[in-house]
Design a protein around this motif. Structure first.
Motif, PDB file in Angstrom:
ATOM      1  N   ARG A 132       0.842  -1.200   0.000  1.00  0.00           N
ATOM      2  CA  ARG A 132       0.000   0.000   0.000  1.00  0.00           C
ATOM      3  C   ARG A 132       0.877   1.249   0.000  1.00  0.00           C
ATOM      4  NH1 ARG A 132      -2.657   3.685   3.346  1.00  0.00           N
ATOM      5  NH2 ARG A 132      -4.811   4.052   2.748  1.00  0.00           N
TER       6      ARG A 132
ATOM      7  N   VAL B 222      -0.362   6.842  -9.761  1.00  0.00           N
ATOM      8  CA  VAL B 222      -0.443   6.202  -8.446  1.00  0.00           C
ATOM      9  C   VAL B 222      -0.770   7.258  -7.392  1.00  0.00           C
ATOM     10  CG1 VAL B 222       0.831   4.893  -6.705  1.00  0.00           C
ATOM     11  CG2 VAL B 222       1.191   4.419  -9.123  1.00  0.00           C
TER      12      VAL B 222
ATOM     13  N   ASP C 238      -3.279   3.588  -2.799  1.00  0.00           N
ATOM     14  CA  ASP C 238      -3.296   2.554  -3.834  1.00  0.00           C
ATOM     15  C   ASP C 238      -2.431   1.375  -3.413  1.00  0.00           C
ATOM     16  OD1 ASP C 238      -4.865   4.120  -5.485  1.00  0.00           O
ATOM     17  OD2 ASP C 238      -3.239   4.659  -6.851  1.00  0.00           O
TER      18      ASP C 238
ATOM     19  N   ARG D 124      -0.712  -1.616 -10.589  1.00  0.00           N
ATOM     20  CA  ARG D 124      -1.646  -1.133  -9.566  1.00  0.00           C
ATOM     21  C   ARG D 124      -2.746  -2.180  -9.401  1.00  0.00           C
ATOM     22  NH1 ARG D 124      -1.668   3.681 -10.792  1.00  0.00           N
ATOM     23  NH2 ARG D 124      -2.916   3.536 -12.667  1.00  0.00           N
TER      24      ARG D 124
ATOM     25  N   GLU E   1      -6.677  -3.096  -7.512  1.00  0.00           N
ATOM     26  CA  GLU E   1      -7.870  -2.638  -6.804  1.00  0.00           C
ATOM     27  C   GLU E   1      -7.706  -3.072  -5.345  1.00  0.00           C
ATOM     28  OE1 GLU E   1     -10.375  -0.814  -7.948  1.00  0.00           O
ATOM     29  OE2 GLU E   1      -9.423  -0.738  -9.912  1.00  0.00           O
TER      30      GLU E   1
END
Length: 89
Positions: free
Chosen positions: A8, A37, A41, A53, A55
């Protein structure tokens, strides 16, 4: 074989680096290979570079499965500092 674990983004510096937090702790990574980003994210990091990246729901699912399999520890505690004036290397 390399196992990439989602991390993260906690903080982004103007120089294109970021502080990322994964199950093993925090580290400084480069965002040079991935555009758009934002803090919060989840990304995959390879050789110090964010390359994909994720979800949030997908990342949390992957992390839970890795923990269940014993391949990742519990989430690392968040750094006590919420913000910093230091420049990331």
């Amino acid at each position: 074989m390399c196992l990439c674990v989602p991390e993260r983004i906690e903080e982004i510096a103007p120089n294109g680096t970021a502080r990322a937090r994964g199950p093993e702790g925090e580290r400084i990574i480069s965002l040079a290979l991935l555009e758009g980003v934002s803090v919060g994210d989840y990304v995959t990091v390879q050789s110090g570079f964010a390359i994909r990246r994720h979800e949030a729901a997908e990342a949390e699912k992957v992390l839970a499965l890795l923990r269940e399999a014993g391949l990742a520890s519990q989430p690392a505690p968040k750094n006590a500092r919420e913000s910093t004036d230091e420049v990331l290397p």
